[in-house]
Design an enzyme around this catalytic site. Sequence first.
Site, short mmCIF file in Angstrom:
data_model
loop_
_atom_site.label_atom_id
_atom_site.label_comp_id
_atom_site.label_asym_id
_atom_site.label_seq_id
_atom_site.Cartn_x
_atom_site.Cartn_y
_atom_site.Cartn_z
N SER A 288 0.87 -1.28 0.08
CA SER A 288 -0.14 0.14 0.16
C SER A 288 1.00 1.06 0.03
CB SER A 288 -0.71 -0.04 1.30
OG SER A 288 -1.42 1.12 1.27
N TYR B 167 -2.60 -0.96 10.19
CA TYR B 167 -2.52 -1.32 8.71
C TYR B 167 -1.24 -0.84 8.12
CZ TYR B 167 -4.00 -1.01 4.02
OH TYR B 167 -4.31 -1.15 2.52
#
Length: 728
Positions: A596, A609
Amino acid sequence: MDLSDFRHVKYLWDDSIADQLDPVERLRYGSNILGADQRITNTGGGNTSSKIKMTDPLSGEEVDVLWVKGSGGDLRTATRANFASLYMDKFLSLENIYNEAEVKGVKTEIEDAMVDMYRYTTFNLNPAASSIDTPLHGLIPFRHVDHMHPISVIAIAASKDQERLTQEVFEEEVGWVPWQRPGFDLGLGMKEKLKQDPSLKGLVMGQHGLINWADDDKACYELTLSLIEKAAQYIEGHDKGDHTFGGQKYVALDEESRNEILIRLLPKLRGQVSQVNRFIGTVQVTESVLQFVNSVDAPRLAEIGTSCPDHFLRTKIKPLYVDWDPQKESYETLIETLEKGLAAYRADYAAYYEACKRPNSPAMRDPNPTVILIPGLGLIAWGKNKSESRVTAEFYSLAIDVMRASEAISEYQGLPRQEAFDIEYWLLEEAKLKRMSPEKEFARNVVVVIGAGSGIGKATAHRVAREGAHVVCADLSEEAARATAQELVDIYGVGIGVAGTGLSGCGPAIGLGVDITEREGIKSMFEKVVLAYGGIDNIIITAGIFVPPDKQGYIPDEKWALTYAINVTGPYLVADEAKKIWKAQGLKTSLVLTTSANATVAKQGSLAYDTSKAAANHLVRELAIELAPLVRVNGLAPATVVEGSSMFPRDRVISSLTKYNITFEESESTEALRGKLAGFYAQRTLTKSPITLADQAEVAYLLSSSKLSKTTGQIISVDGGLHEAFLR
Ligand SMILES: [Zn+2]
């Protein structure tokens, strides 16, 4: 023969269907029901024709048109588009051109040249290409002709005393012609035979099949069935029962032990046979296959090879039989015997090529076997894609039935080597191969997409399928995985060929459930892939999780652990389990992880995350080193893909829209709200465009493909240009 006597063929003609159809559609209908029974003809084998009166589009006059199944395709699945149409008078005039040639006969230049001449006789601009069998239909002076490859008749045609057997089984009804490569000369020979004996209803074609005719289409269909039935009943009366193939030498393994061995064996074997071209496997384990591979006579009969020319174009001249005792010998012995067998097979194939080649023969093709027979286990077939490998497995299974029947009534014999070679390396076949469009990037590859149930994973599954991949759609939700796989099968079709036991009978895509936090589940998912396709090439992992903190910014410990289990440990476990299969295969491949843009940008509210994705970035680099030189490992770093994303449920979209003061109506659809949010995010990027699933899928595909074959250990951002996420 009375219809009620049919026990070995399926009688499917239905007047209530046929009588609704025009004459061409009746031909298509009859062909489909003949092709539906493998005992009548094999996939892709045989052809049918009707001579039909039609109005000429130029003159408006009524003319005779030969409608005949064209080159390629399959009777079972044929549509009107698979039939060529030729003006009968023009076609018949070709006989003069043929006869004027100084050198004529089988395998002469003029015979091959005739195939191109058929195009000049095309009726009504029909683009379907005529096959080499066209003269077998056009030169027979009956309105309807069926040419089939039935097991029972090939068994007679592949027996030592085939002429005598033809006489004994069919008496005066059917004649016999010796083996001859199909073409104009064979058509003329058959016409001559019929001239000598106008009462003939058909011919047994030596080492090949059956051809028969009638002036009514239904009568022709019934004649085809009755001749096949007659041969089958004769064979049944001579069947050797338990003494078939000299009796049993080995005992089959039960399903569990068999699968255990296959799971270890298939990737290894795939690597071995894929040294020139990558192959997709099909396992065929039926009663009759097992009876053959376990028999005393299997080594002798396997060596003779398949006899029907249609069969061995796919099965190769002969299979590789591996003499291994499943009860007494170890897996290691199996591998040793197999490796020796493969080396001998390749040497044998090269010797066959050298001995039979002609001055203008095409270069030697892949010397690896496409059919491998192992006692206790069954038959393993290889082809350039799933459909082809299923056809190959089907063909050798049919060859086994032919050998059983032939050995029951006489002695089985193969086609002479030179004749086999002249079919396999026929310049017309070579031309056909050259005309085929080049293979796609992922043809011959098995691509596993984990997370294929939705979002980027689903888009990626579609993207790689477009490049010819066999796609394993894996997802935590088995239902979603299956739905994506079904979409792909609906688009690309299951292909032809009817073989394949259990999972191995699948099409170009399968859907499997997997939880990547559990090693055992991953292992069992890969085992299913191996049984379905024979091995694994690329893996793309898009599965991931984002757990938002609560309003106070707190993430419970178990949510933190889950985030790491899915985003970091999961991909590691997948790589670690795949490594075993990749090593056994020894073929170059790739792994793509999805990380990401958050991996490099620290921000409020996504601690678990972001850090998990940073770890995933480094996992890419570590795995690239661990798995080199066999596997390239790269990462795809998306940002804010809102479109169709399971990470952006309606609630999250609404809370984001509220947070950024974007106006919206509660009545708007989720996709519309996602569109608004995506537009807002786009404005924060350098390219000012919303980031789509297709953008992500394209990079996942590129990283897996040979286009980036020198790139490993890298992360590519697909974030529209977020300067704060620039990698350093
Ligand atoms: Zn044929």
